[in-house]
Design an enzyme around this catalytic site. Sequence first.
Site, PDB file in Angstrom:
ATOM      1  N   CYS A   4      14.626  25.862  60.783  1.00  0.00           N
ATOM      2  CA  CYS A   4      15.069  24.549  60.312  1.00  0.00           C
ATOM      3  C   CYS A   4      14.655  24.354  58.848  1.00  0.00           C
ATOM      4  O   CYS A   4      13.470  24.438  58.517  1.00  0.00           O
ATOM      5  CB  CYS A   4      14.446  23.467  61.197  1.00  0.00           C
ATOM      6  N   ASP A  30      18.147  14.329  47.912  1.00  0.00           N
ATOM      7  CA  ASP A  30      19.199  15.177  48.494  1.00  0.00           C
ATOM      8  C   ASP A  30      19.698  16.132  47.413  1.00  0.00           C
ATOM      9  O   ASP A  30      19.961  15.708  46.288  1.00  0.00           O
ATOM     10  CB  ASP A  30      20.346  14.299  49.023  1.00  0.00           C
ATOM     11  N   HIS A  46      10.187  17.623  64.605  1.00  0.00           N
ATOM     12  CA  HIS A  46      11.551  18.156  64.693  1.00  0.00           C
ATOM     13  C   HIS A  46      12.264  17.692  65.960  1.00  0.00           C
ATOM     14  O   HIS A  46      11.828  17.979  67.063  1.00  0.00           O
ATOM     15  CB  HIS A  46      11.526  19.693  64.687  1.00  0.00           C
ATOM     16  N   ASN A  86      23.468  10.670  60.393  1.00  0.00           N
ATOM     17  CA  ASN A  86      24.549  11.403  61.051  1.00  0.00           C
ATOM     18  C   ASN A  86      24.030  12.008  62.356  1.00  0.00           C
ATOM     19  O   ASN A  86      22.936  12.580  62.390  1.00  0.00           O
ATOM     20  CB  ASN A  86      25.079  12.503  60.119  1.00  0.00           C
ATOM     21  N   THR A  94      24.811  18.297  59.480  1.00  0.00           N
ATOM     22  CA  THR A  94      24.697  19.712  59.103  1.00  0.00           C
ATOM     23  C   THR A  94      23.290  20.256  59.281  1.00  0.00           C
ATOM     24  O   THR A  94      23.108  21.465  59.386  1.00  0.00           O
ATOM     25  CB  THR A  94      25.137  19.924  57.637  1.00  0.00           C
ATOM     26  N   HIS A  97      17.862  18.274  62.215  1.00  0.00           N
ATOM     27  CA  HIS A  97      16.519  17.663  62.185  1.00  0.00           C
ATOM     28  C   HIS A  97      16.760  16.228  61.729  1.00  0.00           C
ATOM     29  O   HIS A  97      17.249  16.010  60.608  1.00  0.00           O
ATOM     30  CB  HIS A  97      15.626  18.439  61.208  1.00  0.00           C
ATOM     31  N   HIS A  99      17.229  12.826  60.175  1.00  0.00           N
ATOM     32  CA  HIS A  99      16.900  12.364  58.822  1.00  0.00           C
ATOM     33  C   HIS A  99      17.748  11.154  58.492  1.00  0.00           C
ATOM     34  O   HIS A  99      18.862  10.993  58.995  1.00  0.00           O
ATOM     35  CB  HIS A  99      17.126  13.473  57.783  1.00  0.00           C
TER      36      HIS A  99
HETATM   37  P1  AMP Z   1      23.589  15.759  57.302  1.00  0.00           P
HETATM   38  O1  AMP Z   1      24.957  16.262  56.951  1.00  0.00           O
HETATM   39  O2  AMP Z   1      23.519  14.335  57.694  1.00  0.00           O
HETATM   40  O3  AMP Z   1      22.908  16.689  58.302  1.00  0.00           O
HETATM   41  O4  AMP Z   1      22.760  15.819  55.953  1.00  0.00           O
HETATM   42  C1  AMP Z   1      22.102  16.946  55.485  1.00  0.00           C
HETATM   43  C2  AMP Z   1      21.820  16.698  54.029  1.00  0.00           C
HETATM   44  O5  AMP Z   1      20.806  17.591  53.617  1.00  0.00           O
HETATM   45  C3  AMP Z   1      23.017  16.917  53.104  1.00  0.00           C
HETATM   46  O6  AMP Z   1      23.286  15.717  52.390  1.00  0.00           O
HETATM   47  C4  AMP Z   1      22.562  18.044  52.177  1.00  0.00           C
HETATM   48  O7  AMP Z   1      23.007  17.862  50.858  1.00  0.00           O
HETATM   49  C5  AMP Z   1      21.057  17.939  52.290  1.00  0.00           C
HETATM   50  N1  AMP Z   1      20.323  19.166  52.065  1.00  0.00           N
HETATM   51  C6  AMP Z   1      20.577  20.393  52.573  1.00  0.00           C
HETATM   52  N2  AMP Z   1      19.631  21.265  52.182  1.00  0.00           N
HETATM   53  C7  AMP Z   1      18.752  20.575  51.412  1.00  0.00           C
HETATM   54  C8  AMP Z   1      17.574  20.929  50.713  1.00  0.00           C
HETATM   55  N3  AMP Z   1      17.093  22.168  50.729  1.00  0.00           N
HETATM   56  N4  AMP Z   1      16.925  19.955  50.011  1.00  0.00           N
HETATM   57  C9  AMP Z   1      17.419  18.698  49.985  1.00  0.00           C
HETATM   58  N5  AMP Z   1      18.531  18.302  50.634  1.00  0.00           N
HETATM   59  C10 AMP Z   1      19.200  19.228  51.338  1.00  0.00           C
HETATM   60 ZN    ZN Z   2      13.124  20.731  61.743  1.00  0.00          ZN
END
Ligand code: AMP
Ligand code: ZN
Length: 118
Positions: A4, A30, A46, A86, A94, A97, A99
């Site tokens: 993760c 982000d 997690h 989401n 995506t 975990h 958030h």
């Molecule tokens: P979700 O689509 O709601 O799961 O949001 C995941 C978010 O994590 C997306 O807006 C990505 O741009 C962001 N994201 C993915 N990898 C990273 C990272 N390494 N550091 C910061 N944000 C990230």
């Molecule tokens: Zn996690």
Amino acid sequence: MDNCIFCKIIKGELPSEKFYEDDLMIVIADVNPRAKKHYLAIPKRHYKLFSEMTDEDADILGKCVRKIAELAPSLGLENGYRVIVNQGDDAEQTVPHLHLHLIGGQKLTLGSYVTDEK
Ligand code: AMP
Ligand code: ZN
């Protein structure tokens, strides 16, 4: 959780632009911001979905939300912000975990974070 990316960020195994950390959550930028200000508030434990939450997770998430409100002015969100969580495939979650997206720093139309496709 081994694979993760948010657990790795929490453990310091991946870099992030960190704005806040306590024993319950981190707040990071982000990497793909959808507004002038776009943060992720990530509870440290997690799990992916609200449906997986324990009573303790619910207490923790409540504390995280109160902390977010306290932090908002220092994050440039003093005029308001949108919170998006989401959940699952239709929401295009995506990272599995839980958030909270904290989005603001500008006027937000609904269309700035929802698809126009019906
Ligand atoms: P979700 O689509 O709601 O799961 O949001 C995941 C978010 O994590 C997306 O807006 C990505 O741009 C962001 N994201 C993915 N990898 C990273 C990272 N390494 N550091 C910061 N944000 C990230
Ligand atoms: Zn996690």
